[in-house]
Design an enzyme around this catalytic site. Structure first.
Site, PDB file in Angstrom:
ATOM      1  N   GLY A  47       0.867  -1.183   0.000  1.00 52.89           N
ATOM      2  CA  GLY A  47       0.000   0.000   0.000  1.00 52.89           C
ATOM      3  C   GLY A  47       0.893   1.218   0.000  1.00 52.89           C
ATOM      4  CD  GLU A  48       2.344   5.574  -0.789  1.00 50.93           C
ATOM      5  OE1 GLU A  48       2.040   4.985  -1.849  1.00 50.93           O
ATOM      6  OE2 GLU A  48       3.502   5.979  -0.549  1.00 50.93           O
ATOM      7  CB  SER A  49       5.323   2.820   3.824  1.00 51.52           C
ATOM      8  OG  SER A  49       5.994   3.759   3.021  1.00 51.52           O
ATOM      9  CB  CYS A  79       5.198  -3.714  -1.213  1.00 48.30           C
ATOM     10  SG  CYS A  79       5.665  -2.632  -2.550  1.00 48.30           S
ATOM     11  NE  ARG A 106       8.093   5.473   0.636  1.00 52.47           N
ATOM     12  CZ  ARG A 106       7.252   6.487   0.723  1.00 52.47           C
ATOM     13  NH1 ARG A 106       7.613   7.602   1.322  1.00 52.47           N
ATOM     14  NH2 ARG A 106       6.045   6.415   0.200  1.00 52.47           N
ATOM     15  CB  ILE A 133       3.077  -2.787  -7.493  1.00 51.72           C
ATOM     16  CG1 ILE A 133       2.510  -4.018  -8.209  1.00 51.72           C
ATOM     17  CG2 ILE A 133       2.215  -1.555  -7.778  1.00 51.72           C
ATOM     18  CD1 ILE A 133       1.173  -4.484  -7.666  1.00 51.72           C
ATOM     19  NE  ARG A 134       2.400   2.930  -7.150  1.00 53.40           N
ATOM     20  CZ  ARG A 134       2.069   2.931  -5.861  1.00 53.40           C
ATOM     21  NH1 ARG A 134       2.789   3.563  -4.968  1.00 53.40           N
ATOM     22  NH2 ARG A 134       0.989   2.284  -5.470  1.00 53.40           N
ATOM     23  CG  HIS A 175       2.839  -6.923  -4.074  1.00 58.16           C
ATOM     24  ND1 HIS A 175       2.125  -6.386  -3.028  1.00 58.16           N
ATOM     25  CD2 HIS A 175       3.535  -5.902  -4.599  1.00 58.16           C
ATOM     26  CE1 HIS A 175       2.364  -5.098  -2.926  1.00 58.16           C
ATOM     27  NE2 HIS A 175       3.226  -4.772  -3.866  1.00 58.16           N
ATOM     28  CD  GLU A 177       0.523  -9.380  -1.754  1.00 66.02           C
ATOM     29  OE1 GLU A 177       1.584 -10.008  -1.605  1.00 66.02           O
ATOM     30  OE2 GLU A 177       0.471  -8.143  -1.885  1.00 66.02           O
TER      31      GLU A 177
END
Ligand code: GLN
Length: 199
Positions: A47-49, A79, A106, A133-134, A175, A177
């Site tokens: 997600g967004e840390s 991530c 990051r 992903i990013r 990821h 998952e």
């Protein structure tokens, strides 16, 4: 065995689906009172840390989870989750949980290579699919952690460290998952089982 999935933001449902497929009970950590339900391991999703770190503090969940991890609760982090565990985030002051002695970068692959798929060797498992992903990567892990055997590098892609283990914490830049291969989650669940057996 019950695994708690941090469900504040990001790709937590995908981890829950893997746990369901593997027949493991899971609960969601959405607010401080969820931390009172007993569980044996934690998943920190992508997600967004920065958002996740902020919400953890605002919701009064940060200190309890940090303590649980420091006391040996097994963790699987992907991530943004890897960033939450790092003791150093390049170019940033301070860290989040900081329970793995490593420096991470990051959004490390830049715009062009922001997202990509590859298949690479994973220590002890073999070739696994890896979706980035990013993604961040690990710039380095503390030398003493590696020398003591507490820290271990599990996966390297294009000379960048993308998977590590430190004690009971597993952290990945990619990821697992999002791909049908469940072996990485299974390895984590084996660690959860061992820690229950030891208790
Ligand atoms: N770029 C995100 C961050 O810095 C991580 C991306 C992800 O979790 N897929 O937190």
């Amino acid at each position: 065995m019950t695994v708690a999935v941090l469900a504040l933001q990001g790709a937590f449902a995908e981890h829950e689906n893997v746990l369901k497929r593997l027949g493991v009970d899971c609960i969601e950590l959405r607010q401080a009172k969820d931390l009172e339900t007993p569980y044996d391991g934690i998943i920190l999703p992508g997600g967004e840390s920065t958002v996740q770190g902020k919400l953890l503090k605002e919701l009064g969940m940060f200190d309890t989870i940090k303590e649980q991890i420091e006391n040996g609760m097994p963790v699987l982090a992907t991530c943004a989750g890897l960033i939450l565990l790092a003791s150093e985030v390049e170019g940033q002051e301070g860290c989040h949980f900081g329970t793995i002695p490593m420096c991470v970068r990051r959004n490390a692959y830049g715009r062009q290579l922001g997202s990509f798929y590859t298949e690479e060797c994973f220590d002890g498992i073999g070739t696994v699919p890896m979706t980035f992903i990013r993604a961040p990567y690990v710039v380095e892990m503390d030398k003493d952690a590696l020398a003591s055997g507490n820290g271990q590098i599990l996966a390297v892609v294009n000379n960048r460290i993308v998977g590590v283990r430190y004690k009971n914490q597993f952290a990945f830049a990619f990821h697992p998952e999002l791909d049908p291969d469940t072996r990485i989650h299974q390895a984590f669940l084996d660690c959860v089982k061992d820690s229950i057996d030891l208790a």
